[in-house]
Write an enzyme that holds these catalytic residues in place. Structure first.
Site, short mmCIF file in Angstrom:
data_model
loop_
_atom_site.label_atom_id
_atom_site.label_comp_id
_atom_site.label_asym_id
_atom_site.label_seq_id
_atom_site.Cartn_x
_atom_site.Cartn_y
_atom_site.Cartn_z
N PRO A 2 100.06 -13.39 -84.03
CA PRO A 2 100.15 -14.17 -84.86
C PRO A 2 99.76 -13.69 -86.30
O PRO A 2 98.74 -13.17 -86.59
CB PRO A 2 99.22 -15.04 -84.39
CG PRO A 2 99.24 -14.85 -83.06
CD PRO A 2 99.30 -13.16 -82.95
N GLU A 3 100.56 -14.18 -87.46
CA GLU A 3 100.13 -13.94 -88.62
C GLU A 3 99.91 -15.18 -89.39
O GLU A 3 99.51 -16.36 -88.54
CB GLU A 3 101.60 -13.47 -89.38
CG GLU A 3 101.88 -12.11 -88.63
CD GLU A 3 103.18 -11.55 -89.46
OE1 GLU A 3 103.49 -11.73 -90.49
OE2 GLU A 3 104.00 -11.04 -88.66
#
Length: 287
Positions: A2-3
């Site tokens: 996840p960014e």
């Protein structure tokens, strides 16, 4: 992993549900010691405290916890396969749950992580967890001039520099590839060779790509789900990431894949020409 858009989506989902709630207990699954730092001390430090705020810094979530005469922060980093799920006690069990934080309204925060690479821990100050991070790319303080100043000090591939969380916080493999494509910059281009117009173009591209992904609630290529367990949709709208061999939407050339700093890197060889100084290596990258 996840960014920024994925972590920010989770934060926005959780704020109306958990801010103001008091933590009533913590359960840590056997074998999850490397996920929850401190184990028993962790539970003691957060139980009985009220969640007063929930912030994000880069790819980290920071819960501000008040009570017991002090303020502490619960830091959460999802790493590659972590999820932070908001559930009611009566909801069906989720797979690979490593820790459960119970709240005073009968709800739960379930931390699930297939590979147990993420972490949750308690700090006295946010800087203890995120003090080394670079600027937030969606903040007003992140200007094109600031970006160019950072790049001018780095004789390394632009892809590598953008992945460095000390340079720009929150960017990862997906949105770095997408931003470089939008800015028409080759991923092996040396960062310190970017001109002022190119830095401005990259700055605009980073912000646009991140905002577009936020609007689509993130990208679910594999493990990412939001706080309700739902997938994002931005993976359906990427231009180059994981589109190896497919035609570029702009020019029709085949999307190429190389390895940069050990990371699979996707780009259009026609839209992102290899015409300026770049790192002197290139090799095949398994997906």
């Amino acid at each position: 992993m996840p960014e920024l858009p994925e972590v920010e989506t989770i934060r926005r989902d959780l704020i109306p549900r958990v801010v103001g709630r008091t933590i009533t207990g913590v359960r840590v699954a056997p074998g999850a010691e490397r996920v929850v730092r401190g184990d028993n001390a962790f539970a003691r430090r957060i139980t009985g405290r009220r969640i007063d705020d929930l912030a994000r810094r880069g790819k980290y979530l920071l819960f501000r916890l008040e009570g017991k005469g002090t303020t502490v922060y619960l830091a959460v980093h999802l790493r590659m396969t972590g999820s932070l799920l908001y559930r009611r006690v009566v909801d069906p069990p989720d797979s690979y749950v490593r820790a459960v934080i119970t709240l005073d309204d009968g709800s739960e925060l379930r931390y699930a992580d297939l590979r147990k690479l993420g972490q949750m821990w308690v700090v006295d100050s946010p800087d203890d967890a995120v003090g080394a991070l670079g600027p937030e790319p969606l903040d007003a303080a992140f200007t094109a001039a600031k970006l160019r100043e950072t790049l001018s000090r780095r004789r390394a591939p632009i892809k590598t520099v953008l992945l460095d969380q000390r340079a720009v916080a929150g960017l990862g493999n997906i949105y770095t590839d997408e931003a470089l494509f939008a800015a028409r910059i080759h991923p092996l281009r040396l960062a310190n060779t970017l001109s002022e117009p190119e830095a401005k173009r990259l700055h605009r591209a980073i912000r646009r790509v991140l905002n577009d992904a936020l609007g689509n609630r993130g990208s679910s290529f594999r493990d990412y789900v939001d706080a309700a367990g739902r997938e994002g949709t931005h993976q359906l709208r990427v231009k180059v990431f994981r589109r190896t061999g497919q035609p570029c939407y702009v020019c029709g050339a085949e999307i190429a894949r190389i390895k940069v700093g050990g990371r699979s890197t996707h780009f259009c060889p026609r839209c992102q020409p290899d015409s300026m100084p770049h790192a002197a290596y290139r090799d095949e990258a398994p997906e």
